[in-house]
Design a protein around this motif. Structure first.
Motif: not given
Length: 391
Positions: A165-173
């Motif tokens: 599983v890859v949780i992608a699009g992280m980083g804004f918060n």
């Protein structure tokens, strides 16, 4: 003689009258000129030196609030309708019940890392600094590659199906990054948007908890009216040089990354050579590529020796709870048929919670001999994404 004196007296009186008049007019003009000019009647009432009582008393609001837009009013109406419907269906329904039904990742419990990575921070032999000061991944002098060195390998029982599983699009918060990092098993991988405000901080926070880390490679948005993929996306109207520049900015994370997650978007047949150029550079730098797009053009681009994998399930659209659960059920079927499955998911509360609950229902791994004695309902083993990638 007397007549002459009377004439002088009258002349003197006339002169005095004229002088007095001139002085009076001059004083009047001086007063007019020196009187302050007020911007409004309110200012005049407030700052008048005579301190006269005002004719009117004005009451101003403490805070000026804009009127609700039609969209705001519509949302309020929908919420009220939902509460009313819930209340009618269940008289005991309360506001607390409504809040409890809203996806909230901050209630996830923290846990200790289930794995440890070989490298938390950058290995000096696996990066180079270019003339722009960018820190870019590279192969080491002895041929070691960032995607394998920064990754992790875990053992699984032979009768269990591998799930990555890859949780992608992280980083804004950053708070969300920390919550995902501390709540999920270390085998769950995390990918960060190239627009992450502090990528080094975000990536290191995930790696300290044992998670493999990647960055998103953005393609041109399919619908510009709804979504803009931003200035670092690989659009169809840029040159190869511009694409390389954006690629370098994307992988300049100043922290360990194992590769790229290609997010969904557009690729034209005319400029597909640009994407191939980027895939070639990814190979030269020892990065793996996970294709989470719907573009068959990318599938057809052959790059020998590139570590790559196509995502089996992408959870990024129609993010209703039942839709996410249906996709996870589909992932189970793929895992049973192929022995493994790769899921790339958007970092939305509904997807994070659904995946978290799904993973926690996996059966504990036991040996083949032990499995003969018990019934295993969900024989799935969670693994880092690098474990499903071959060159």
């Amino acid at each position: 003689m007397q007549s002459t004196l009377e004439k002088y007296d009258k002349l003197i009186v006339a002169i005095l009258v004229i002088v007095a008049s001139v002085i009076g007019v001059g004083y009047w003009f001086a007063e007019e000129k020196s009187e302050p000019v007020y911007k409004s009647k309110i200012d005049k009432l407030m700052f008048d030196k005579d301190n006269k009582a005002p004719k009117f008393i004005l009451t101003l609001p403490d805070k000026i609030t804009p009127e609700k837009t039609k969209a705001d009013a519509f949302v309020d109406d929908v919420r009220k309708a939902q509460i009313k419907k819930k209340t009618e269906e269940n008289p005991d329904f309360s506001l607390e019940d409504l809040l409890a039904s809203v996806p909230n990742i901050f209630n996830l419990p923290a846990q200790n890392p289930t794995q440890q990575l070989k490298y938390i921070s950058l290995d000096e032999s696996l990066y180079e600094t270019n003339d722009k000061g960018q820190i870019l991944p590279k192969l080491s002098s002895d041929g070691r590659k960032p995607w394998s060195e920064y990754g992790n390998s875990v053992d699984t029982q032979p009768n269990f199906k591998k799930v990555a599983v890859v949780i992608a699009g992280m980083g804004f918060n950053q708070f969300s990054v920390n919550k995902v990092a501390e709540s999920f098993d270390s085998e769950v991988s995390v990918s960060f948007t190239p627009y992450t405000p502090k990528p080094e901080t975000a990536i290191l926070a995930a790696r300290e908890k044992g998670h493999e880390t990647y960055v998103d490679l953005l393609l041109s948005s399919r619908d510009f009216s709804k979504e803009d993929s931003g200035p670092l996306s690989i659009t169809s109207d840029i040159t190869k040089e511009e694409a390389i520049e954006r690629f370098h900015k994307t992988i300049d994370a100043k922290a360990p990354i194992g590769g790229l997650i290609i997010k969904d978007g557009m690729v034209n047949p005319e400029n597909s050579y640009i994407i191939k150029e980027l895939l070639e550079e990814a190979k030269q730098r020892g990065l793996l590529v996970i294709d989470a797009s719907d573009e068959k053009i990318i599938d057809d681009l052959q790059v020998e020796g590139l570590a790559r994998r196509k995502a089996d399930i992408v959870i990024s659209k129609d993010l209703m709870k039942h839709n996410v659960e249906e996709l996870l059920q589909k992932a189970e079927n793929i895992a049973f048929n192929k022995g493994q499955v790769l899921i790339v998911a958007a970092p939305k509360p509904v997807t994070i919670l659904a995946i978290y609950n799904w993973i926690n229902n996996f059966s504990p791994q036991i040996s083949y001999e032990e499995a003969k004695k018990v019934e295993i309902s969900k024989p799935f083993a969670l693994v880092p994404v690098s474990n499903l990638v071959v060159e």
